[in-house]
Design an enzyme around this catalytic site. Structure first.
Site, PDB file in Angstrom:
ATOM      1  N   GLY A   1       0.851  -1.192   0.000  1.00 46.78           N
ATOM      2  CA  GLY A   1       0.000   0.000   0.000  1.00 46.78           C
ATOM      3  C   GLY A   1       0.882   1.234   0.000  1.00 46.78           C
ATOM      4  O   GLY A   1       0.780   2.085   0.889  1.00 46.78           O
ATOM      5  N   ASP A  43      -5.461   1.337   5.715  1.00 48.31           N
ATOM      6  CA  ASP A  43      -6.880   1.612   5.934  1.00 48.31           C
ATOM      7  C   ASP A  43      -7.313   0.973   7.252  1.00 48.31           C
ATOM      8  O   ASP A  43      -7.132  -0.231   7.454  1.00 48.31           O
ATOM      9  CB  ASP A  43      -7.683   1.011   4.776  1.00 48.31           C
ATOM     10  CG  ASP A  43      -9.138   1.449   4.771  1.00 48.31           C
ATOM     11  OD1 ASP A  43      -9.658   1.790   5.857  1.00 48.31           O
ATOM     12  OD2 ASP A  43      -9.761   1.433   3.699  1.00 48.31           O
ATOM     13  N   THR A  77       6.171   9.551   4.227  1.00 43.19           N
ATOM     14  CA  THR A  77       4.941   9.431   3.448  1.00 43.19           C
ATOM     15  C   THR A  77       4.073  10.678   3.550  1.00 43.19           C
ATOM     16  O   THR A  77       4.158  11.441   4.525  1.00 43.19           O
ATOM     17  CB  THR A  77       4.104   8.223   3.920  1.00 43.19           C
ATOM     18  OG1 THR A  77       3.615   8.480   5.241  1.00 43.19           O
ATOM     19  CG2 THR A  77       4.943   6.959   3.933  1.00 43.19           C
TER      20      THR A  77
END
Length: 252
Positions: free
Chosen positions: A73, A152, A227
């Site tokens: 991800g 998530d 990130t």
């Protein structure tokens, strides 16, 4: 004029793709069916597509040089970019389900290779569903590091089966990680942080790194800073919850 100079999706000043042209939903449903090519086995992964400087042709896929880091991800690729120069001889790949985001990372890497000759040749990205196809990409004990940054949270209990860290999936991660390999996780959702830590703590093939080991590991500093999501949490003064575990040797 070059194509990128006239292409509005690329910045004229940096030559990098503009993120606003590649926006997508924050998360995708990993249990839904998506249509993209998947290698039959790790031997069928075409390294020449991802790392042309190391593998000029697809005939060299049996080379002893393999992918060692996987960013699951990977989002917009910030961690991959940071890791690339920190470990310049290590092949690493980002795995992302969202097509537009995958395309952005691909264009970003290609642009960085052009503007920084000789650099960023060791990173790539693939659109895939890592919850289904990890064994299709990696052999037993192939990876030395796996990253799960700001996944998530799937807040509803009925959706917990969609979480990328779970007892079942940890079995697969333990399979593709070498003994001593490390899983890095971080989130800004406390309940998810507790969930991931509990899953790892209860799994017989993982053990937590000590505080001394965490401080000595240069990668841990990047978990919250490399990130886009981590930078947003920092700007908002949010809190993060980290769990870093080592793949342990099986007990005899």
């Amino acid at each position: 004029m070059s194509g990128k100079e006239t292409n509005p999706t690329f910045s004229k000043s940096t030559g990098l793709p503009r993120k606003r042209f590649y926006r997508a939903r924050a998360h995708s449903n990993p249990l839904s069916d998506s249509h993209f090519p998947v290698p039959v086995s790790p031997r069928h992964v075409d390294y020449s597509v991802h790392y042309p400087q190391y593998f000029p042709s697809s005939d060299q896929v049996d080379s002893c040089k393999k992918i060692q880091f996987a960013d699951i991800g990977c989002g917009f690729g910030g961690l991959l970019i940071s890791l690339s120069t920190l470990f310049p001889e290590t092949l690493m790949i980002g795995m992302e389900l969202r097509d537009k985001v995958t395309e952005y990372v691909k264009e970003r890497i290609l642009a960085l290779r052009v503007t920084n000759p000789g650099q960023y040749q060791n990173i790539s990205v693939v659109r895939t569903n890592s919850m289904k196809y990890i064994p299709n990409y990696f052999e037993k004990g192939q990876l030395s590091k796996m990253f799960f940054l700001f996944p998530d949270p799937h807040f509803k209990e009925k959706n917990h089966r969609r979480r990328v860290i779970s007892p079942f999936l940890l079995d697969e991660y333990a399979y593709v990680l070498e003994v001593g390999g490390i899983i890095y996780t971080i989130t800004d959702v406390e309940e998810l942080g507790d969930w991931m830590k509990t899953c790892l703590e209860n799994h017989p093939m993982f053990e937590a790194l000590t505080d001394k080991e965490l401080k000595a590991d240069p990668v841990t500093k990047l978990l919250s800073s490399a990130t886009e999501e981590g930078q947003k949490v920092d700007r908002n003064g949010g809190q993060t919850f980290r769990a870093v575990y080592r793949r342990s040797a099986p007990s005899l």
